[in-house]
Scaffold this active site. Structure first.
Site, PDB file in Angstrom:
ATOM      1  N   HIS A  36     -16.428  49.859  -9.916  1.00 41.05           N
ATOM      2  CA  HIS A  36     -15.716  50.785 -10.809  1.00 41.05           C
ATOM      3  C   HIS A  36     -14.734  51.597  -9.979  1.00 41.05           C
ATOM      4  CE1 HIS A  36     -15.024  53.873 -13.846  1.00 41.05           C
ATOM      5  NE2 HIS A  36     -15.515  53.005 -14.703  1.00 41.05           N
ATOM      6  N   ASP A  77     -20.265  47.561 -18.582  1.00 40.51           N
ATOM      7  CA  ASP A  77     -20.162  46.209 -19.153  1.00 40.51           C
ATOM      8  C   ASP A  77     -21.269  45.267 -18.716  1.00 40.51           C
ATOM      9  OD1 ASP A  77     -16.721  46.750 -18.711  1.00 40.51           O
ATOM     10  OD2 ASP A  77     -17.766  46.655 -20.629  1.00 40.51           O
TER      11      ASP A  77
HETATM   12  C1  SDX Z   1     -14.375  49.332 -17.390  1.00 42.39           C
HETATM   13  O1  SDX Z   1     -11.716  53.104 -15.618  1.00 42.39           O
HETATM   14  C2  SDX Z   1     -12.717  53.135 -16.408  1.00 42.39           C
HETATM   15  O2  SDX Z   1     -13.329  54.155 -16.651  1.00 42.39           O
HETATM   16  C3  SDX Z   1     -13.078  51.794 -17.033  1.00 42.39           C
HETATM   17  C4  SDX Z   1     -14.333  51.782 -17.915  1.00 42.39           C
HETATM   18  C5  SDX Z   1     -14.161  52.632 -19.176  1.00 42.39           C
HETATM   19  O3  SDX Z   1     -15.182  53.045 -19.747  1.00 42.39           O
HETATM   20  O4  SDX Z   1     -12.982  52.768 -19.632  1.00 42.39           O
HETATM   21  O5  SDX Z   1     -15.455  52.253 -17.200  1.00 42.39           O
HETATM   22  C6  SDX Z   1     -14.617  50.355 -18.425  1.00 42.39           C
HETATM   23  O6  SDX Z   1     -13.303  48.784 -17.336  1.00 42.39           O
HETATM   24  C7  SDX Z   1     -15.455  49.042 -16.378  1.00 42.39           C
HETATM   25  C8  SDX Z   1     -15.008  48.010 -15.300  1.00 42.39           C
HETATM   26  C9  SDX Z   1     -15.128  46.613 -15.920  1.00 42.39           C
HETATM   27  N1  SDX Z   1     -14.538  45.610 -14.989  1.00 42.39           N
HETATM   28  C10 SDX Z   1     -15.337  44.769 -14.305  1.00 42.39           C
HETATM   29  O7  SDX Z   1     -16.570  44.799 -14.316  1.00 42.39           O
HETATM   30  C11 SDX Z   1     -14.570  43.728 -13.494  1.00 42.39           C
HETATM   31  C12 SDX Z   1     -15.209  43.587 -12.119  1.00 42.39           C
HETATM   32  N2  SDX Z   1     -14.928  44.816 -11.342  1.00 42.39           N
HETATM   33  C13 SDX Z   1     -13.778  44.836 -10.538  1.00 42.39           C
HETATM   34  O8  SDX Z   1     -12.757  43.950 -10.749  1.00 42.39           O
HETATM   35  C14 SDX Z   1     -13.421  46.188  -9.934  1.00 42.39           C
HETATM   36  O9  SDX Z   1     -14.590  46.741  -9.468  1.00 42.39           O
HETATM   37  C15 SDX Z   1     -12.700  47.195 -10.833  1.00 42.39           C
HETATM   38  C16 SDX Z   1     -11.478  46.605 -11.411  1.00 42.39           C
HETATM   39  C17 SDX Z   1     -13.613  47.664 -11.907  1.00 42.39           C
HETATM   40  C18 SDX Z   1     -12.324  48.380  -9.941  1.00 42.39           C
HETATM   41  O10 SDX Z   1     -11.433  47.916  -9.012  1.00 42.39           O
HETATM   42  P1  SDX Z   1     -10.751  48.874  -7.903  1.00 42.39           P
HETATM   43  O11 SDX Z   1     -11.213  50.278  -8.038  1.00 42.39           O
HETATM   44  O12 SDX Z   1      -9.289  48.611  -7.909  1.00 42.39           O
HETATM   45  O13 SDX Z   1     -11.425  48.380  -6.593  1.00 42.39           O
HETATM   46  P2  SDX Z   1     -10.887  47.200  -5.717  1.00 42.39           P
HETATM   47  O14 SDX Z   1     -10.524  46.032  -6.580  1.00 42.39           O
HETATM   48  O15 SDX Z   1      -9.869  47.743  -4.781  1.00 42.39           O
HETATM   49  O16 SDX Z   1     -12.221  46.786  -4.884  1.00 42.39           O
HETATM   50  C19 SDX Z   1     -12.614  47.473  -3.691  1.00 42.39           C
HETATM   51  C20 SDX Z   1     -13.382  46.418  -2.888  1.00 42.39           C
HETATM   52  C21 SDX Z   1     -12.562  45.141  -2.679  1.00 42.39           C
HETATM   53  O17 SDX Z   1     -13.066  44.525  -1.505  1.00 42.39           O
HETATM   54  P3  SDX Z   1     -12.264  44.792  -0.089  1.00 42.39           P
HETATM   55  O18 SDX Z   1     -10.798  44.446  -0.328  1.00 42.39           O
HETATM   56  O19 SDX Z   1     -12.493  46.262   0.226  1.00 42.39           O
HETATM   57  O20 SDX Z   1     -12.956  43.863   0.891  1.00 42.39           O
HETATM   58  O21 SDX Z   1     -14.542  46.004  -3.629  1.00 42.39           O
HETATM   59  C22 SDX Z   1     -14.424  44.624  -3.956  1.00 42.39           C
HETATM   60  C23 SDX Z   1     -12.955  44.273  -3.837  1.00 42.39           C
HETATM   61  O22 SDX Z   1     -12.798  42.880  -3.551  1.00 42.39           O
HETATM   62  N3  SDX Z   1     -14.905  44.488  -5.342  1.00 42.39           N
HETATM   63  C24 SDX Z   1     -15.658  43.483  -5.777  1.00 42.39           C
HETATM   64  C25 SDX Z   1     -15.911  43.777  -7.131  1.00 42.39           C
HETATM   65  N4  SDX Z   1     -15.306  44.924  -7.468  1.00 42.39           N
HETATM   66  C26 SDX Z   1     -14.669  45.361  -6.356  1.00 42.39           C
HETATM   67  N5  SDX Z   1     -16.145  42.372  -5.170  1.00 42.39           N
HETATM   68  C27 SDX Z   1     -16.897  41.559  -5.933  1.00 42.39           C
HETATM   69  N6  SDX Z   1     -17.201  41.772  -7.249  1.00 42.39           N
HETATM   70  C28 SDX Z   1     -16.714  42.864  -7.862  1.00 42.39           C
HETATM   71  N7  SDX Z   1     -16.989  43.079  -9.149  1.00 42.39           N
END
Ligand code: SDX
Length: 422
Positions: free
Chosen positions: A301, A358
């Site tokens: 998140h 989710d």
């Molecule tokens: C919602 O904003 C809100 O409040 C949203 C929400 C709401 O109520 O409105 O809470 C609802 O959208 C919840 C999120 C649902 N999405 C997912 O579950 C999709 C999977 N999650 C990710 O794609 C990710 O965690 C996000 C999009 C939710 C957040 O992404 P960020 O903050 O941009 O973080 P990032 O992509 O920069 O990740 C940081 C690190 C990265 O690794 P490094 O580059 O540091 O090595 O964490 C890793 C990412 O690759 N990472 C994951 C991951 N999420 C982040 N690796 C594997 N699986 C994951 N799910």
């Protein structure tokens, strides 16, 4: 004495005011920065940048705290109804008995859409995703209510538009379900409660246990401060477009798999793992492998660097709902196994990746009989009041049209070259 920060650029120093929030969170007000220094800031994805002051929802991502107008989400989920929360988001306080009754009646009075909305829905391609169907219907509403074009300027029309949205989002969602199944549409029945009416229009009946479960799920999705879709409602709304159009835009933002679309992706992921033998560790390794596009959907998140408090409530609810419905779902154990494996893995721990709203919600939606491709429509049903409340606050704050700056890094001035000379 108001707090300030000082930045030095070359030989010059510039003082900028500090805004201090209710929980002492601090923001540097850079609204005068460019005028003072010629500099702008750059923060792609706004990971460090506040877009507004807000009094609606507070999240402490480090501690995993979520409050609406000062009330903890756990208490609201335990004690409130969805429409109570909607009232709280709009009116800054929980309603008393009379206020709640009046609010519920106003929604009933605005329930029902012209039959032509069904023609709009029937005309759409069968393969259009339910979120696309919902967006088309939302954007068609000004055609059924032309006065909504004045929802920015006229207060009576604004509230009529707000009640029309709240009253008919369940109608449109139920119609989408019936269209997908090739079933006759069921008209809304305002003698029923809000959630009961939705379940009746969808399935032709409304079991009391399902009503309670869905009401709680809607509460847990109601608002989440400046998330992607709420920010879209504010940003698009800042052009003074009608509220239906701003909500249609927010709905499209929610559709994305990184945002509200994740709940559908989580169930598809869990099913894929089940069909692949249920080996959680194999998928944990895939999620960690940078050469593999696979992400653990429902994990991570932007703001929560702790367990999402909504996920904690939903997880507790999963067993309760399945037991009460006498249902088994093979993916529940896979989900719990995946969660345990991830929470004990250095990659996830280091990046503070926890289950989000989710991760478990889809299991309950499926238990309620909602098809997987409609999970995000259910998220929209819950988030609608949050979008409206955020849009309403942006309007009441008198915020200007959203128009960010950029840093241009393209070609500098050069002369045109005739076609034959290139
Ligand atoms: C919602 O904003 C809100 O409040 C949203 C929400 C709401 O109520 O409105 O809470 C609802 O959208 C919840 C999120 C649902 N999405 C997912 O579950 C999709 C999977 N999650 C990710 O794609 C990710 O965690 C996000 C999009 C939710 C957040 O992404 P960020 O903050 O941009 O973080 P990032 O992509 O920069 O990740 C940081 C690190 C990265 O690794 P490094 O580059 O540091 O090595 O964490 C890793 C990412 O690759 N990472 C994951 C991951 N999420 C982040 N690796 C594997 N699986 C994951 N799910």
């Amino acid at each position: 004495m108001n707090e300030t920060v000082e930045i030095k650029i070359g030989e010059e120093s510039f003082k900028l005011p500090v805004i201090v929030g209710s929980y002492q969170e601090k923001g540097i007000d850079i609204s005068k920065l460019r005028g003072m220094s010629g500099y702008v800031t750059l923060d792609t994805g706004f990971k460090n940048t506040g877009s507004t002051r807000s009094t609606i929802t507070f999240i402490d991502g480090e501690k995993g705290i979520l409050e609406h107008r000062g009330y903890r989400i756990e208490q609201l989920a335990e004690n409130s109804s969805f429409l109570e929360i909607v009232y709280l988001l709009f009116h800054e306080k929980l309603p008393n008995t009379a206020e709640l009754a009046e609010f519920e009646q106003a929604i009933k009075d605005h329930t029902g859409l012209p039959a032509q909305i069904r023609d709009v829905l029937n005309a759409l391609p069968d393969d259009l995703h339910p979120m696309g169907m919902l967006s088309v219907m939302l954007n068609s509403l000004p055609g059924f209510m032309p006065e909504s074009l004045d929802s920015w300027t006229d207060e009576a029309i604004r509230w009529k538009t707000i009640y029309t949205l709240l009253a008919n989002m369940p109608v449109m969602a139920a119609y989408i379900y019936r269209r997908q199944k090739g079933l006759e549409y069921i008209d809304p029945d305002t003698s029923l409660g809000y959630v009961e009416n939705f379940l009746n229009m969808t399935f032709g009946s409304a079991d009391a246990k399902l009503v309670e479960s869905l009401d709680t799920l809607l509460i847990l999705h109601a608002d989440h401060e400046q998330n992607c879709s709420a920010s879209t409602a504010r940003f698009v709304g800042s052009s003074h477009v009608n509220l239906f159009a701003a909500i249609g835009a927010a709905n499209n933002a929610l559709w994305g798999p990184l945002h509200g679309g994740a709940n559908q992706k989580v169930l598809e992921m869990l099913e894929a793992i089940r069909q692949d033998g249920g080996d959680a560790d194999k998928y944990i390794q895939k999620a960690k492998d940078k050469s593999d596009p696979f992400r653990l959907m429902g994990f991570g998140h932007r703001v929560y660097k702790n367990y999402d408090p909504r996920a904690r409530v939903i997880k507790k609810y999963v067993d309760q709902v399945l037991d009460s419905l006498n249902l088994e779902d093979p993916v529940v154990d896979i989900a719990k196994g995946l969660e345990q494996a991830a929470l004990n893995d250095e990659y996830f721990a280091q990046r503070k990746l926890f289950p989000n709203v989710d991760f478990y919600s889809g299991i309950i939606y499926r238990a309620l009989g909602i098809p997987v491709n409609m999970f995000t429509v259910m998220f929209a049903l819950g988030r609608l009041p949050g979008w409206i409340a955020q849009w309403k606050e942006m309007r009441e704050n008198g915020e200007p049209i959203g128009r960010p700056r950029q840093i241009y890094t393209g070609e500098t001035t050069r002369d045109y070259v005739e076609l034959g000379q290139r």
